[in-house]
Design a protein around this motif. Structure first.
Motif, PDB file in Angstrom:
ATOM      1  N   LEU A   8      92.975 -63.960 -13.362  1.00 31.47           N
ATOM      2  CA  LEU A   8      91.814 -63.137 -12.738  1.00 31.47           C
ATOM      3  C   LEU A   8      91.126 -64.231 -11.645  1.00 31.47           C
ATOM      4  CD1 LEU A   8      90.220 -61.016 -15.584  1.00 31.47           C
ATOM      5  CD2 LEU A   8      92.000 -60.574 -13.970  1.00 31.47           C
ATOM      6  N   SER A   9      91.012 -64.163 -10.393  1.00 33.34           N
ATOM      7  CA  SER A   9      90.604 -64.858  -9.428  1.00 33.34           C
ATOM      8  C   SER A   9      88.994 -65.017  -9.560  1.00 33.34           C
ATOM      9  CB  SER A   9      91.055 -64.603  -8.177  1.00 33.34           C
ATOM     10  OG  SER A   9      92.503 -64.505  -7.869  1.00 33.34           O
ATOM     11  N   PRO A  10      88.675 -66.158  -9.053  1.00 34.55           N
ATOM     12  CA  PRO A  10      87.024 -66.142  -9.076  1.00 34.55           C
ATOM     13  C   PRO A  10      86.461 -65.305  -8.140  1.00 34.55           C
ATOM     14  CG  PRO A  10      88.136 -68.416  -8.872  1.00 34.55           C
ATOM     15  CD  PRO A  10      89.337 -67.477  -8.649  1.00 34.55           C
ATOM     16  N   LEU A  11      85.417 -64.834  -8.197  1.00 38.39           N
ATOM     17  CA  LEU A  11      84.670 -63.877  -7.387  1.00 38.39           C
ATOM     18  C   LEU A  11      84.144 -64.493  -5.848  1.00 38.39           C
ATOM     19  CD1 LEU A  11      82.430 -62.376 -10.104  1.00 38.39           C
ATOM     20  CD2 LEU A  11      84.763 -61.888  -9.276  1.00 38.39           C
ATOM     21  N   CYS A  12      84.264 -65.778  -5.802  1.00 36.92           N
ATOM     22  CA  CYS A  12      83.844 -66.290  -4.529  1.00 36.92           C
ATOM     23  C   CYS A  12      84.584 -67.621  -4.073  1.00 36.92           C
ATOM     24  CB  CYS A  12      82.286 -66.340  -4.523  1.00 36.92           C
ATOM     25  SG  CYS A  12      81.891 -67.866  -5.481  1.00 36.92           S
ATOM     26  N   HIS A  17      89.208 -67.219  -2.392  1.00 37.16           N
ATOM     27  CA  HIS A  17      88.884 -67.326  -3.492  1.00 37.16           C
ATOM     28  C   HIS A  17      89.150 -68.499  -4.663  1.00 37.16           C
ATOM     29  CE1 HIS A  17      86.103 -63.280  -3.102  1.00 37.16           C
ATOM     30  NE2 HIS A  17      85.811 -64.004  -1.924  1.00 37.16           N
ATOM     31  N   LYS A  18      89.975 -68.995  -3.988  1.00 35.46           N
ATOM     32  CA  LYS A  18      90.617 -70.105  -4.887  1.00 35.46           C
ATOM     33  C   LYS A  18      89.920 -71.519  -5.327  1.00 35.46           C
ATOM     34  CE  LYS A  18      93.573 -73.357  -3.771  1.00 35.46           C
ATOM     35  NZ  LYS A  18      94.753 -74.207  -3.112  1.00 35.46           N
ATOM     36  N   GLY A  35      73.503 -69.726 -13.787  1.00 35.05           N
ATOM     37  CA  GLY A  35      73.522 -68.386 -13.340  1.00 35.05           C
ATOM     38  C   GLY A  35      74.414 -68.496 -11.888  1.00 35.05           C
ATOM     39  N   THR A  36      74.196 -69.407 -11.478  1.00 34.54           N
ATOM     40  CA  THR A  36      74.877 -69.704  -9.993  1.00 34.54           C
ATOM     41  C   THR A  36      76.469 -69.907 -10.502  1.00 34.54           C
ATOM     42  OG1 THR A  36      73.167 -70.745  -8.861  1.00 34.54           O
ATOM     43  CG2 THR A  36      75.707 -71.128  -8.107  1.00 34.54           C
ATOM     44  N   ARG A  37      76.736 -70.779 -11.473  1.00 31.22           N
ATOM     45  CA  ARG A  37      78.224 -70.794 -12.077  1.00 31.22           C
ATOM     46  C   ARG A  37      78.796 -69.527 -12.492  1.00 31.22           C
ATOM     47  NH1 ARG A  37      75.416 -75.425 -14.078  1.00 31.22           N
ATOM     48  NH2 ARG A  37      75.967 -74.602 -16.387  1.00 31.22           N
ATOM     49  N   ILE A  38      78.033 -69.021 -13.166  1.00 36.67           N
ATOM     50  CA  ILE A  38      78.638 -67.922 -13.863  1.00 36.67           C
ATOM     51  C   ILE A  38      78.905 -66.717 -12.974  1.00 36.67           C
ATOM     52  CG2 ILE A  38      77.944 -65.881 -15.638  1.00 36.67           C
ATOM     53  CD1 ILE A  38      76.611 -68.035 -17.402  1.00 36.67           C
ATOM     54  N   ASN A  39      78.105 -66.590 -12.096  1.00 37.16           N
ATOM     55  CA  ASN A  39      78.180 -65.334 -11.026  1.00 37.16           C
ATOM     56  C   ASN A  39      79.451 -65.517 -10.149  1.00 37.16           C
ATOM     57  OD1 ASN A  39      76.145 -63.823 -11.815  1.00 37.16           O
ATOM     58  ND2 ASN A  39      74.598 -65.076 -10.572  1.00 37.16           N
ATOM     59  N   GLY A  40      79.985 -66.734 -10.196  1.00 36.40           N
ATOM     60  CA  GLY A  40      81.096 -66.990  -9.572  1.00 36.40           C
ATOM     61  C   GLY A  40      82.546 -66.647 -10.228  1.00 36.40           C
ATOM     62  N   PHE A  41      82.672 -66.133 -11.413  1.00 41.54           N
ATOM     63  CA  PHE A  41      83.868 -65.976 -12.182  1.00 41.54           C
ATOM     64  C   PHE A  41      83.791 -64.694 -12.766  1.00 41.54           C
ATOM     65  CE2 PHE A  41      83.274 -70.524 -11.643  1.00 41.54           C
ATOM     66  CZ  PHE A  41      84.406 -70.899 -11.427  1.00 41.54           C
ATOM     67  N   PRO A  42      84.911 -63.921 -13.081  1.00 37.16           N
ATOM     68  CA  PRO A  42      84.903 -62.776 -13.904  1.00 37.16           C
ATOM     69  C   PRO A  42      84.524 -62.968 -15.211  1.00 37.16           C
ATOM     70  CG  PRO A  42      86.991 -63.636 -13.576  1.00 37.16           C
ATOM     71  CD  PRO A  42      86.251 -64.435 -12.489  1.00 37.16           C
ATOM     72  N   PHE A  43      83.950 -62.131 -15.716  1.00 28.09           N
ATOM     73  CA  PHE A  43      83.518 -62.007 -17.183  1.00 28.09           C
ATOM     74  C   PHE A  43      84.816 -61.544 -17.862  1.00 28.09           C
ATOM     75  CE2 PHE A  43      82.042 -59.876 -20.903  1.00 28.09           C
ATOM     76  CZ  PHE A  43      81.345 -61.001 -21.572  1.00 28.09           C
ATOM     77  N   ILE A  44      85.154 -62.633 -19.031  1.00 29.98           N
ATOM     78  CA  ILE A  44      86.473 -62.107 -19.701  1.00 29.98           C
ATOM     79  C   ILE A  44      85.959 -61.860 -21.248  1.00 29.98           C
ATOM     80  CG2 ILE A  44      88.583 -62.877 -20.443  1.00 29.98           C
ATOM     81  CD1 ILE A  44      88.771 -64.278 -17.705  1.00 29.98           C
ATOM     82  N   GLY A  53      90.012 -69.394 -13.406  1.00 31.96           N
ATOM     83  CA  GLY A  53      90.118 -70.914 -13.180  1.00 31.96           C
ATOM     84  C   GLY A  53      89.608 -71.176 -11.681  1.00 31.96           C
ATOM     85  N   ASP A  54      89.543 -72.400 -11.434  1.00 29.80           N
ATOM     86  CA  ASP A  54      89.067 -72.908  -9.959  1.00 29.80           C
ATOM     87  C   ASP A  54      90.015 -74.174  -9.594  1.00 29.80           C
ATOM     88  OD1 ASP A  54      87.420 -74.094  -8.157  1.00 29.80           O
ATOM     89  OD2 ASP A  54      85.560 -73.688  -9.182  1.00 29.80           O
ATOM     90  N   GLY A  55      90.404 -73.809  -8.189  1.00 30.95           N
ATOM     91  CA  GLY A  55      91.127 -74.772  -7.799  1.00 30.95           C
ATOM     92  C   GLY A  55      90.384 -75.748  -6.717  1.00 30.95           C
ATOM     93  N   SER A  56      89.195 -76.064  -6.957  1.00 28.37           N
ATOM     94  CA  SER A  56      88.350 -76.802  -6.043  1.00 28.37           C
ATOM     95  C   SER A  56      89.028 -78.450  -6.371  1.00 28.37           C
ATOM     96  CB  SER A  56      86.952 -76.698  -6.446  1.00 28.37           C
ATOM     97  OG  SER A  56      86.429 -75.410  -6.094  1.00 28.37           O
TER      98      SER A  56
END
Length: 256
Positions: A8-12, A17-18, A35-44, A53-56
């Motif tokens: 599931l891709s990040p939300l931003c 959104h990679k 909160g900033t970090r949590i809001n960037g990813f889907p809730f599983i 995941g996050d490919g930064s």
């Protein structure tokens, strides 16, 4: 990885959104930024068979605290590094950023050859065994050895893979860090991605045709600003001891 049906891709973030960048020190470190970090990813849910995941790519270089912040949020995280020959990576990065280097009037040769002696001086005690690995990691992230006047985009520092890879292994454990050579992704994509899927804990699945991302396009670089054989050979010699330490760390000779 983002094409896998269990991912599931990040939300931003950039590049579809990679790359969220939410774990960069200046953006998302600290309990007050949770909160900033949590809001960037889907809730599983815990029992759902999905991952995110996050490919930064900036996380590798950003801060000594970045992997520690990620581990506090996701103790079971799996880390994948895709690395390439650091000399070739430096030239590719220069081409990608050439509009800046042209503005700065810095030829590739100057960016590289004025930077390598300073870095050699900084890390010589560590490479010679006088200082331990922890000191080497500390110096890498302090950036005190990096002359951004001669090399504003720190082309050489980005290729000192041993220090950030060791730091992330120290943080997450060797069993939770996977190293893949970028050439393997290009030449043996099916085989390589099956290994990555298995490492992450995803079901094996045939990958679709990969779309190239972050490809360095063609740019008109004057001959006096291009890479030359002499500079390339100097880079290969410069990176050799750092590459050797990386090979010993990961138990694999990448042939650079």
């Amino acid at each position: 990885i983002s094409t896998h049906p269990q991912f599931l891709s990040p939300l931003c973030g950039s590049h579809g959104h990679k790359e969220t960048g939410l774990y960069m020190k200046k953006i998302g470190h600290g309990d007050d930024k949770l909160g900033t970090r949590i809001n960037g990813f889907p809730f599983i849910e815990e029992n759902e068979n999905f991952v995110t995941g996050d490919g930064s790519v900036e996380y590798m270089l950003d801060s000594e605290e970045t992997p520690e912040q990620i581990k506090r949020d996701s103790p079971q995280a799996k880390i994948v590094f895709a690395l390439r020959n650091p000399a070739e990576r430096a030239w590719s990065d220069y081409r990608f950023l050439f509009h800046n280097y042209k503005k700065w009037e810095i030829p590739f040769r100057d960016a590289i050859e004025k930077t390598m002696p300073e870095i050699t001086k900084c890390f010589s005690k560590h490479l010679n065994g006088i200082e331990n690995d922890d000191k080497g990691i500390e110096m890498f992230y302090q950036k005190s050895c990096i002359n951004t006047k001669s090399d504003p985009a720190v082309l050489i520092r980005k290729g000192l893979y041993f220090y950030p890879v060791l730091h992330w292994i120290n943080t997450f454990g060797k069993e939770n860090v996977f190293i893949v050579e970028s050439e393997d992704l290009k030449l043996r994509p099916q085989q390589t991605f099956q290994k990555i899927y298995k490492f992450i804990g995803l079901c094996p699945t045939k990958i679709v045709k990969l779309k190239e991302e972050n490809v360095t396009g063609k740019s008109e670089i004057p001959d006096n600003m291009k890479i030359d054989k002499g500079t390339y050979e100097k880079m290969q010699i410069f990176f050799e001891p750092y590459n050797k330490k990386l090979y010993e760390l990961i138990g694999r000779d990448l042939g650079w």
